[in-house]
Design an enzyme around this catalytic site. Structure first.
Site, mmCIF file in Angstrom:
data_model
loop_
_atom_site.group_PDB
_atom_site.id
_atom_site.type_symbol
_atom_site.label_atom_id
_atom_site.label_comp_id
_atom_site.label_asym_id
_atom_site.label_seq_id
_atom_site.Cartn_x
_atom_site.Cartn_y
_atom_site.Cartn_z
ATOM 1 N N TRP A 1 -9.008 -8.159 -11.884
ATOM 2 C CA TRP A 1 -10.145 -8.298 -10.971
ATOM 3 C C TRP A 1 -11.066 -7.071 -11.024
ATOM 4 O O TRP A 1 -12.278 -7.178 -11.008
ATOM 5 C CB TRP A 1 -9.600 -8.503 -9.550
ATOM 6 N N TYR B 1 -14.152 -13.030 -12.490
ATOM 7 C CA TYR B 1 -14.020 -11.577 -12.326
ATOM 8 C C TYR B 1 -15.128 -10.865 -13.109
ATOM 9 O O TYR B 1 -15.327 -11.114 -14.297
ATOM 10 C CB TYR B 1 -12.658 -11.072 -12.806
ATOM 11 N N SER C 1 -2.973 -8.973 -4.502
ATOM 12 C CA SER C 1 -3.182 -7.812 -3.605
ATOM 13 C C SER C 1 -1.884 -7.369 -2.935
ATOM 14 O O SER C 1 -1.799 -7.308 -1.699
ATOM 15 C CB SER C 1 -4.276 -8.119 -2.561
ATOM 16 N N LEU D 1 -0.730 -4.531 -2.516
ATOM 17 C CA LEU D 1 -0.926 -3.323 -1.697
ATOM 18 C C LEU D 1 -2.032 -3.574 -0.663
ATOM 19 O O LEU D 1 -2.645 -2.634 -0.167
ATOM 20 C CB LEU D 1 -1.313 -2.133 -2.590
ATOM 21 N N ARG E 1 -1.339 5.779 -11.843
ATOM 22 C CA ARG E 1 -0.766 4.964 -10.760
ATOM 23 C C ARG E 1 -0.031 3.737 -11.308
ATOM 24 O O ARG E 1 0.919 3.259 -10.721
ATOM 25 C CB ARG E 1 -1.860 4.571 -9.768
HETATM 26 N N1 LIG Z 1 -6.157 -15.502 -6.833
HETATM 27 C C1 LIG Z 1 -6.988 -14.841 -6.059
HETATM 28 O O1 LIG Z 1 -7.765 -15.427 -5.300
HETATM 29 C C2 LIG Z 1 -6.941 -13.348 -6.084
HETATM 30 C C3 LIG Z 1 -7.627 -12.587 -5.128
HETATM 31 C C4 LIG Z 1 -7.530 -11.183 -5.204
HETATM 32 C C5 LIG Z 1 -6.759 -10.598 -6.209
HETATM 33 N N2 LIG Z 1 -6.122 -11.398 -7.132
HETATM 34 C C6 LIG Z 1 -5.282 -10.832 -8.219
HETATM 35 O O2 LIG Z 1 -4.491 -9.766 -7.723
HETATM 36 C C7 LIG Z 1 -4.770 -8.600 -8.487
HETATM 37 C C8 LIG Z 1 -4.545 -7.375 -7.662
HETATM 38 O O3 LIG Z 1 -5.427 -7.359 -6.531
HETATM 39 P P1 LIG Z 1 -5.843 -5.971 -5.894
HETATM 40 O O4 LIG Z 1 -6.614 -5.180 -6.863
HETATM 41 O O5 LIG Z 1 -6.453 -6.250 -4.567
HETATM 42 O O6 LIG Z 1 -4.370 -5.313 -5.726
HETATM 43 P P2 LIG Z 1 -3.688 -4.132 -5.001
HETATM 44 O O7 LIG Z 1 -2.711 -3.601 -6.000
HETATM 45 O O8 LIG Z 1 -3.199 -4.578 -3.668
HETATM 46 O O9 LIG Z 1 -4.828 -3.037 -4.722
HETATM 47 C C9 LIG Z 1 -5.344 -2.241 -5.743
HETATM 48 C C10 LIG Z 1 -6.262 -1.209 -5.142
HETATM 49 O O10 LIG Z 1 -5.476 -0.207 -4.479
HETATM 50 C C11 LIG Z 1 -5.932 1.063 -4.936
HETATM 51 N N3 LIG Z 1 -4.881 2.088 -4.847
HETATM 52 C C12 LIG Z 1 -4.962 3.215 -4.099
HETATM 53 N N4 LIG Z 1 -3.854 3.956 -4.226
HETATM 54 C C13 LIG Z 1 -3.034 3.315 -5.076
HETATM 55 C C14 LIG Z 1 -1.723 3.578 -5.573
HETATM 56 N N5 LIG Z 1 -1.025 4.663 -5.203
HETATM 57 N N6 LIG Z 1 -1.178 2.711 -6.426
HETATM 58 C C15 LIG Z 1 -1.849 1.597 -6.794
HETATM 59 N N7 LIG Z 1 -3.095 1.285 -6.333
HETATM 60 C C16 LIG Z 1 -3.692 2.129 -5.484
HETATM 61 C C17 LIG Z 1 -6.395 0.837 -6.354
HETATM 62 O O11 LIG Z 1 -7.302 1.862 -6.722
HETATM 63 P P3 LIG Z 1 -7.191 2.567 -8.188
HETATM 64 O O12 LIG Z 1 -7.687 1.563 -9.173
HETATM 65 O O13 LIG Z 1 -8.112 3.738 -8.040
HETATM 66 O O14 LIG Z 1 -5.757 2.959 -8.403
HETATM 67 C C18 LIG Z 1 -7.087 -0.513 -6.211
HETATM 68 O O15 LIG Z 1 -8.412 -0.352 -5.732
HETATM 69 C C19 LIG Z 1 -6.207 -8.832 -8.976
HETATM 70 O O16 LIG Z 1 -6.564 -8.030 -10.064
HETATM 71 C C20 LIG Z 1 -6.147 -10.285 -9.340
HETATM 72 O O17 LIG Z 1 -5.511 -10.478 -10.577
HETATM 73 C C21 LIG Z 1 -6.202 -12.745 -7.089
#
Ligand SMILES: NC(=O)c1ccc[n+]([C@@H]2O[C@H](COP(=O)([O-])OP(=O)(O)OC[C@H]3O[C@@H](n4cnc5c(N)ncnc54)[C@H](OP(=O)(O)O)[C@@H]3O)[C@@H](O)[C@H]2O)c1
Length: 304
Positions: free
Chosen positions: A31, A62, A217, A219, A274
């Site tokens: 994403w 995306y 998501s 986290l 990370r």
């Molecule tokens: N199906 C759907 O409708 C849907 C919707 C949303 C997401 N998704 C999927 O879920 C995936 C993950 O979603 P998400 O990006 O919201 O996931 P997440 O892993 O919950 O959050 C990632 C965010 O947390 C930040 N972060 C801060 N500290 C961190 C640490 N210590 N370790 C890891 N991350 C840290 C990251 O920033 P940094 O990059 O700076 O580390 C990033 O901005 C997406 O890429 C997609 O594939 C699907």
């Protein structure tokens, strides 16, 4: 009170199955993978694969946020990575999604899906998508039509497996009823910030049907790492992180991996450091009482 046997470690970092295809317990979400820096994107994908995050989850939509500029941008960038480093392709399970079209906003009819898969394949510079998911339900297409289109794409060899995302249990059941191919995955939001799948039947249905559960998501999109948390949850995450020599992210990911449905946690970080740190979550210990304490802290009310 005899608690012996109750407090085993629930965190399971072993491989998960997408149908017959094993994938790592942590996967990589694309994403936030946007822009046109192929070298940087290649390093991220290589790091993910080295860390055992073999499921690479993209979507045609995306690219419209996180600094991206266009529909398809993330698939295009991943396609350039695969074209420049074709040896990476067999090491990953390539997943994408379609059905969200800003302005419509959903379509899962046959005509649209056939064109959407062709467009995704072209952007990904691939002949085959290993897992194709309907990104959000199109409530105005009969599930028999969506199922027939997906079965046709499997038969044509364009997609390997079929999954859904953000579907209710009833919507998954209806599609499953009409599909000839197995429905191998359900993707929903799940984390200490969003616990609905624990009780709305989503995780139970996945266990009942042997369907992989992909947690998006995990986290809370980063919210679980910030200051704006229920104070009891922040305190408990920090205490467990200290006990397990990790950080809040490690505990939050381990929580997702502890459910008996064996979720795949789709990590969204774009930071190589990370990503590497997150790998440790698969080896942490969270007991049943740790898990229930985290739920109580997240919900702010004691369990009955
Ligand atoms: N199906 C759907 O409708 C849907 C919707 C949303 C997401 N998704 C999927 O879920 C995936 C993950 O979603 P998400 O990006 O919201 O996931 P997440 O892993 O919950 O959050 C990632 C965010 O947390 C930040 N972060 C801060 N500290 C961190 C640490 N210590 N370790 C890891 N991350 C840290 C990251 O920033 P940094 O990059 O700076 O580390 C990033 O901005 C997406 O890429 C997609 O594939 C699907």
């Amino acid at each position: 009170m005899n608690t012996s046997g109750a407090d085993e470690n629930l965190v399971d970092g072993s491989a998960r199955l997408l149908g017959d295809k094993p994938v790592g317990a942590l996967g990589f979400g694309c994403w936030r993978l946007v822009g046109d820096n192929v070298a940087e994107a290649t390093t991220r994908i290589e790091t993910e694969l080295e860390c055992g995050m073999t499921l690479i989850d993209n979507a045609d939509v995306y690219g419209l946020d996180w600094g991206g500029k266009a529909f398809g941008e993330s698939e295009t960038l991943l396609g350039k990575v695969l074209a420049a480093s074709p040896e990476l392709r067999p090491r990953m399970v390539l997943a994408s999604k379609g059905s969200i079209i800003p302005g419509v906003p959903y379509a899962a009819n046959a005509l649209y899906l056939n064109a959407a898969v062709d467009a995704s394949l072209a952007r990904l510079q691939s002949e085959h998508i290993d897992l194709y998911q309907i990104h959000r339900p199109d409530m105005f297409t009969h599930p028999a039509e969506t199922a027939a289109a997906l079965d046709g794409l499997v038969q044509a060899g364009k997609i390997g497996r079929v999954g859904v995302s953000n579907y209710t249990r009833a919507q998954s059941d209806a599609l499953r009823h009409f599909l000839k191919a197995p429905l191998v995955s359900v993707q929903s939001e799940y984390s200490l910030n969003h616990l609905e799948p624990l009780r709305d039947g989503t995780l139970d249905d996945c266990m009942r049907h042997d369907t992989a559960f992909l947690a998006w998501s995990p986290l809370g999109g980063g919210a679980l790492l910030g200051q704006d948390l229920p104070p009891a949850l922040g305190k408990l995450l920090d205490a467990l992180a200290e006990r397990e020599s990790t950080d809040r992210a490690g505990i939050a990911l381990a929580f997702v991996l502890a459910h008996p449905a064996k979720p795949v946690a789709l990590l969204g970080s774009q930071s190589v450091a990370r990503m590497k740190a997150a790998q440790k979550a698969t080896q942490l210990t969270l007991t049943r009482s740790d898990i229930y304490a985290l739920i109580e802290a997240a919900e702010g009310v004691p369990l009955p």
